[in-house]
Design a protein around this motif. Structure first.
Motif, PDB file in Angstrom:
ATOM      1  N   MET A   1       0.794  -1.221   0.000  1.00  0.00           N
ATOM      2  CA  MET A   1       0.000   0.000   0.000  1.00  0.00           C
ATOM      3  C   MET A   1       0.834   1.282   0.000  1.00  0.00           C
ATOM      4  N   GLY A   2       1.993   1.242   0.674  1.00  0.00           N
ATOM      5  CA  GLY A   2       2.869   2.421   0.647  1.00  0.00           C
ATOM      6  C   GLY A   2       3.291   2.725  -0.786  1.00  0.00           C
ATOM      7  N   ILE A   3       3.606   1.685  -1.531  1.00  0.00           N
ATOM      8  CA  ILE A   3       4.072   1.861  -2.917  1.00  0.00           C
ATOM      9  C   ILE A   3       2.942   2.428  -3.785  1.00  0.00           C
TER      10      ILE A   3
ATOM     11  N   ASN B   1      -7.615 -11.455  -5.498  1.00  0.00           N
ATOM     12  CA  ASN B   1      -8.948 -11.883  -5.068  1.00  0.00           C
ATOM     13  C   ASN B   1      -9.795 -10.631  -4.803  1.00  0.00           C
ATOM     14  N   LEU B   2     -11.085 -10.875  -4.544  1.00  0.00           N
ATOM     15  CA  LEU B   2     -12.025  -9.762  -4.409  1.00  0.00           C
ATOM     16  C   LEU B   2     -11.663  -8.839  -3.248  1.00  0.00           C
ATOM     17  N   GLN B   3     -11.257  -9.453  -2.147  1.00  0.00           N
ATOM     18  CA  GLN B   3     -10.891  -8.668  -0.966  1.00  0.00           C
ATOM     19  C   GLN B   3      -9.767  -7.676  -1.301  1.00  0.00           C
ATOM     20  N   GLN B   4      -8.758  -8.160  -2.012  1.00  0.00           N
ATOM     21  CA  GLN B   4      -7.633  -7.288  -2.384  1.00  0.00           C
ATOM     22  C   GLN B   4      -8.102  -6.170  -3.314  1.00  0.00           C
ATOM     23  N   ALA B   5      -9.030  -6.510  -4.234  1.00  0.00           N
ATOM     24  CA  ALA B   5      -9.531  -5.495  -5.179  1.00  0.00           C
ATOM     25  C   ALA B   5     -10.256  -4.396  -4.418  1.00  0.00           C
ATOM     26  N   LYS B   6     -11.051  -4.797  -3.419  1.00  0.00           N
ATOM     27  CA  LYS B   6     -11.795  -3.791  -2.656  1.00  0.00           C
ATOM     28  C   LYS B   6     -10.848  -2.925  -1.827  1.00  0.00           C
ATOM     29  N   GLN B   7      -9.819  -3.547  -1.281  1.00  0.00           N
ATOM     30  CA  GLN B   7      -8.830  -2.782  -0.507  1.00  0.00           C
ATOM     31  C   GLN B   7      -8.105  -1.778  -1.397  1.00  0.00           C
TER      32      GLN B   7
ATOM     33  N   ASP C   1      -9.267  -0.377  -4.122  1.00  0.00           N
ATOM     34  CA  ASP C   1     -10.185   0.735  -4.410  1.00  0.00           C
ATOM     35  C   ASP C   1     -10.297   1.671  -3.215  1.00  0.00           C
ATOM     36  N   ALA C   2     -10.300   1.083  -2.012  1.00  0.00           N
ATOM     37  CA  ALA C   2     -10.431   1.920  -0.812  1.00  0.00           C
ATOM     38  C   ALA C   2      -9.219   2.847  -0.683  1.00  0.00           C
ATOM     39  N   VAL C   3      -8.031   2.290  -0.903  1.00  0.00           N
ATOM     40  CA  VAL C   3      -6.812   3.107  -0.783  1.00  0.00           C
ATOM     41  C   VAL C   3      -6.795   4.198  -1.858  1.00  0.00           C
ATOM     42  N   LEU C   4      -7.150   3.842  -3.074  1.00  0.00           N
ATOM     43  CA  LEU C   4      -7.175   4.846  -4.147  1.00  0.00           C
ATOM     44  C   LEU C   4      -8.249   5.901  -3.856  1.00  0.00           C
ATOM     45  N   GLY C   5      -9.388   5.414  -3.371  1.00  0.00           N
ATOM     46  CA  GLY C   5     -10.519   6.312  -3.090  1.00  0.00           C
ATOM     47  C   GLY C   5     -10.169   7.379  -2.066  1.00  0.00           C
ATOM     48  N   GLU C   6      -9.296   7.037  -1.113  1.00  0.00           N
ATOM     49  CA  GLU C   6      -8.894   8.025  -0.092  1.00  0.00           C
ATOM     50  C   GLU C   6      -8.278   9.251  -0.747  1.00  0.00           C
TER      51      GLU C   6
ATOM     52  N   GLU D   1      -8.899   6.450  -9.058  1.00  0.00           N
ATOM     53  CA  GLU D   1      -9.506   5.151  -9.364  1.00  0.00           C
ATOM     54  C   GLU D   1      -8.701   4.457 -10.449  1.00  0.00           C
ATOM     55  N   LEU D   2      -8.986   3.175 -10.626  1.00  0.00           N
ATOM     56  CA  LEU D   2      -8.313   2.437 -11.691  1.00  0.00           C
ATOM     57  C   LEU D   2      -8.885   2.885 -13.028  1.00  0.00           C
ATOM     58  N   ASP D   3      -8.041   2.913 -14.061  1.00  0.00           N
ATOM     59  CA  ASP D   3      -8.522   3.289 -15.386  1.00  0.00           C
ATOM     60  C   ASP D   3      -8.872   2.065 -16.216  1.00  0.00           C
ATOM     61  N   LEU D   4      -8.126   0.988 -16.015  1.00  0.00           N
ATOM     62  CA  LEU D   4      -8.248  -0.144 -16.939  1.00  0.00           C
ATOM     63  C   LEU D   4      -7.800  -1.442 -16.277  1.00  0.00           C
ATOM     64  N   VAL D   5      -8.560  -2.499 -16.513  1.00  0.00           N
ATOM     65  CA  VAL D   5      -8.149  -3.833 -16.058  1.00  0.00           C
ATOM     66  C   VAL D   5      -8.094  -4.726 -17.295  1.00  0.00           C
ATOM     67  N   ILE D   6      -6.944  -5.348 -17.526  1.00  0.00           N
ATOM     68  CA  ILE D   6      -6.789  -6.177 -18.726  1.00  0.00           C
ATOM     69  C   ILE D   6      -6.520  -7.606 -18.293  1.00  0.00           C
ATOM     70  N   ASN D   7      -7.383  -8.497 -18.791  1.00  0.00           N
ATOM     71  CA  ASN D   7      -7.266  -9.906 -18.410  1.00  0.00           C
ATOM     72  C   ASN D   7      -6.617 -10.682 -19.563  1.00  0.00           C
TER      73      ASN D   7
END
Ligand code: AMP
Length: 223
Positions: A69-71, A86-92, A94-99, A103-109
């Motif tokens: 998170m520091g990085i 995993n979902l938990q990490q994705a939500k975390q 978003d929470a850190v970015l939201g502070e 937000e994320l711009d793009l997710v590429i699978n």
């Protein structure tokens, strides 16, 4: 741009993230590299998590988040490879970015089938100095890194039993994550079995398109 690369082990996330980081001047964050470094340096965190890494299992979320998170906070723009898993990490995330109203711009699978993963990872050799990745079918002359001349080694978790475990771990956690990003409208797919150059071009096209959209959205908000 804040970009996440998703995909099973061996889909080429690391290779592509490094190229994109260089081309677009984005900070490349690889949780696998961060975790391996902690383990190799035998830090106290490294000692706690080495067994997860060696078994091909996910390191507990709390530890990864602490390492990462520091990085994330320090870098305005980045490309993430290996996180979230995993979902938990994705939500975390978003929470850190939201502070910070980000937000994320793009997710590429990156999509790739299991046979190709086994072939790629079982034959993968990594440079002991710079981390460049090779395949046993296509080694540089002298079997040393063509960039820095260092020796090549096989990652401990690139053996067939651990690779299978890593694929299963991936399958167990990926679907809720995909669904989460699909609903946000930022998920895109690229066929990871194409040549690295073609995959790179595909990703660049998506990024350029998204960049233009972000510029347009920013302009509309201001006017
Ligand atoms: P990778 O280099 O991305 O294949 O990751 C190697 C290993 O590091 C994984 O098999 C996990 O043990 C650990 N790892 C990497 N990223 C994460 C993450 N986001 N969450 C938990 N464990 C991770």
């Amino acid at each position: 741009m804040r970009v996440v690369l998703l995909g099973p082990p061996g889909s080429g996330k690391g290779t592509q993230a490094e190229k994109l980081g260089n081309r677009l001047n984005l900070f490349h964050i690889s949780t696998g590299d961060i975790i391996r470094e902690a383990v190799n340096k035998r830090t106290s965190v490294g000692e706690q998590i080495k067994d997860f890494l060696n078994r091909g299992e996910l390191v507990p979320d709390s530890v990864v988040l602490k390492l990462l998170m520091g990085i994330i906070k320090k870098n305005e723009e980045f490309i993430l490879d290996g996180f979230p898993r995993n979902l938990q990490q994705a939500k975390q995330l978003d929470a850190v970015l939201g502070e910070e109203n980000k937000e994320l711009d793009l997710v590429i699978n990156l999509k790739i089938d299991e046979g190709a993963i086994l072939h790629r990872l079982n034959g993968r050799l990594t440079c002991s100095q710079c981390g460049k990745v090779y395949h046993i079918d296509n080694l540089p002359s002298g079997k040393r890194c063509e960039l820095c001349g260092a020796s090549l080694y096989q990652r401990k978790d690139d053996n067939i039993d651990i690779i299978k475990r890593r694929i299963n771990v991936y399958k167990e956690s990926i679907f809720p994550l995909i669904e989460y990003y699909r609903k946000k409208g930022i998920l895109h797919y690229i066929q990871g079995e194409m040549s690295p150059e073609k995959v790179f071009r595909g990703i660049m096209t998506l990024i350029e398109k998204r960049k233009n959209e972000v510029m347009e959205e920013t302009w509309l908000r201001k006017n």
